[in-house]
Scaffold this active site. Structure first.
Site, PDB file in Angstrom:
ATOM      1  CB  CYS A  19      58.716  74.880  53.370  1.00  0.00           C
ATOM      2  SG  CYS A  19      57.895  75.362  54.905  1.00  0.00           S
ATOM      3  CG  LEU A  79      61.939  66.760  62.532  1.00  0.00           C
ATOM      4  CD1 LEU A  79      63.432  66.911  62.764  1.00  0.00           C
ATOM      5  CD2 LEU A  79      61.397  65.575  63.307  1.00  0.00           C
ATOM      6  CG  ASP A 113      50.748  72.558  58.100  1.00  0.00           C
ATOM      7  OD1 ASP A 113      51.616  71.879  58.689  1.00  0.00           O
ATOM      8  OD2 ASP A 113      50.621  72.586  56.866  1.00  0.00           O
ATOM      9  CE  LYS A 114      48.627  69.664  65.404  1.00  0.00           C
ATOM     10  NZ  LYS A 114      49.645  69.358  66.420  1.00  0.00           N
ATOM     11  CG  ASN A 115      52.490  66.758  58.254  1.00  0.00           C
ATOM     12  OD1 ASN A 115      53.357  67.616  58.271  1.00  0.00           O
ATOM     13  ND2 ASN A 115      52.619  65.605  58.884  1.00  0.00           N
ATOM     14  NE  ARG A 116      45.238  72.834  58.127  1.00  0.00           N
ATOM     15  CZ  ARG A 116      45.676  73.303  59.301  1.00  0.00           C
ATOM     16  NH1 ARG A 116      45.713  72.508  60.361  1.00  0.00           N
ATOM     17  NH2 ARG A 116      46.064  74.554  59.433  1.00  0.00           N
ATOM     18  CG  LEU A 166      67.948  69.003  58.796  1.00  0.00           C
ATOM     19  CD1 LEU A 166      67.444  69.008  60.230  1.00  0.00           C
ATOM     20  CD2 LEU A 166      69.250  69.771  58.687  1.00  0.00           C
ATOM     21  CE  LYS A 201      63.007  61.989  54.919  1.00  0.00           C
ATOM     22  NZ  LYS A 201      64.129  61.760  53.964  1.00  0.00           N
ATOM     23  CG  LEU A 252      67.229  74.030  56.667  1.00  0.00           C
ATOM     24  CD1 LEU A 252      67.559  74.027  58.157  1.00  0.00           C
ATOM     25  CD2 LEU A 252      68.209  73.144  55.906  1.00  0.00           C
TER      26      LEU A 252
END
Length: 310
Positions: free
Chosen positions: A218, A246, A210-213, A232, A244, A186
């Site tokens: 993934c 989460l 990782d605060k979107n670093r 999702l 998006k 996911l």
């Protein structure tokens, strides 16, 4: 399991070691102060003295806290005897119908996180366990690639994990544990969408804070491992003011909510934090909460929809 006496001895030993380290540092500082070439800043010295005082008063603070707790319990007991307060109603035991679905949290990102992020992740894992334990359709939960600082924190700070039920702590990777054909990673970066959860599938959530670093990490991992990926269908039901992406526990809670009510919109509205919604969705969520509140206050009214429990 360690006895109480052993734990107390260990605690005292650790305390003595810390105290010894602080006094050793102070001696070193005094020596440095005598040497004009090795002066220590006033702030550093002040910080060390403050730490020393904190360690010296540790036992006194512990005793004061125990006395405070004891006093509060006694006050509550007397208030109950006088009828000033009532005991809270006992929680009704949730009737659970276990699901066959497996949910994996991939913990292979240890080296990409700071110590603070590791702490945050372990708390999110605890919330996943709590959500599963109280769900009407609990899933089979797996922590794969379990080790490193995550395992260390569980062993030192969250030791009650040894009593967790329906959770497998796997040191192996997910591809070593399961059939690749059944795996679905996911990730919000996938081009595919989950329309309905398939209880025969094994859904993977990336255990990463990782605060979107690390963008697409993934999704790229799923491509390297040659397994399916999907996101999702958040955008099909609600609009967010942010990406998006989460928290681990929010993704997990959405999955178990959907198994309970088979309604994506309701699951998203109940789980996703309000700060992530845009103005329209915030209003929709507030209206949804108002309806749920009315249902609780007036259970005898007909026509009140029963929503998924929060």
């Amino acid at each position: 399991m360690e006895s109480k006496d052993t734990k107390e001895t260990t605690t005292e030993a650790t305390f003595s070691e810390k105290k010894y380290d602080i006094y050793t540092k102070l001696d070193e500082i005094k020596e440095k102060k005598e040497d004009p070439q090795q002066k220590l800043s006033k702030n550093a010295l002040k910080k060390l003295r403050k730490q020393q005082k904190w360690e010296e008063t540790r036992e006194a603070r512990k005793l004061a806290l125990k006395e405070k707790d004891k006093r509060k319990k006694e006050e509550k007991r007397k208030a109950r005897e006088l009828g000033l307060i009532q005991l809270p109603p006992k929680k009704t035991k949730v009737e659970q119908i276990p699901s066959d679905m497996k949910v994996v949290i991939d913990l292979s990102f240890d080296e990409l996180m700071t110590d603070a992020e590791i702490t945050s992740l372990t708390l999110q894992l605890s919330r996943c366990y709590s959500a599963n334990r109280s769900a009407t359709r609990p899933v089979n939960l797996y922590f794969t690639s379990y080790g490193g600082r995550v395992q260390e924190r569980f062993n030192t700070k969250l030791q009650n994990h040894i009593n967790w039920k329906n959770v497998a702590f796997e040191t192996r990777t997910y591809w070593d544990c399961f059939n690749k054909e059944k795996l679905v990673y996911l990730t919000a970066d996938s081009n595919e969408y989950v329309q309905e959860l398939d209880e025969k599938k094994i859904y993977i959530i990336g255990g990463l804070v990782d605060k979107n670093r690390h963008k697409n990490i993934c999704y790229n991992k799923s491509q390297r491992d040659e397994i399916a990926s999907a996101q999702l269908p958040i955008g099909n039901y609600i609009q967010l003011s942010t990406r998006k992406v989460l928290a681990v526990n929010h993704v997990f809670e959405i999955l178990v909510r959907w198994l309970e009510c088979k309604d994506w919109e309701k699951s998203f509205l109940e789980v996703i934090p309000q700060r992530k919604f845009n103005a329209v969705e915030r209003k929709k969520r507030q209206e949804n909460n108002d309806v749920n509140s009315i249902s609780v206050q007036y259970p005898q009214c007909e026509g009140n929809e029963k929503s998924c429990d929060e």
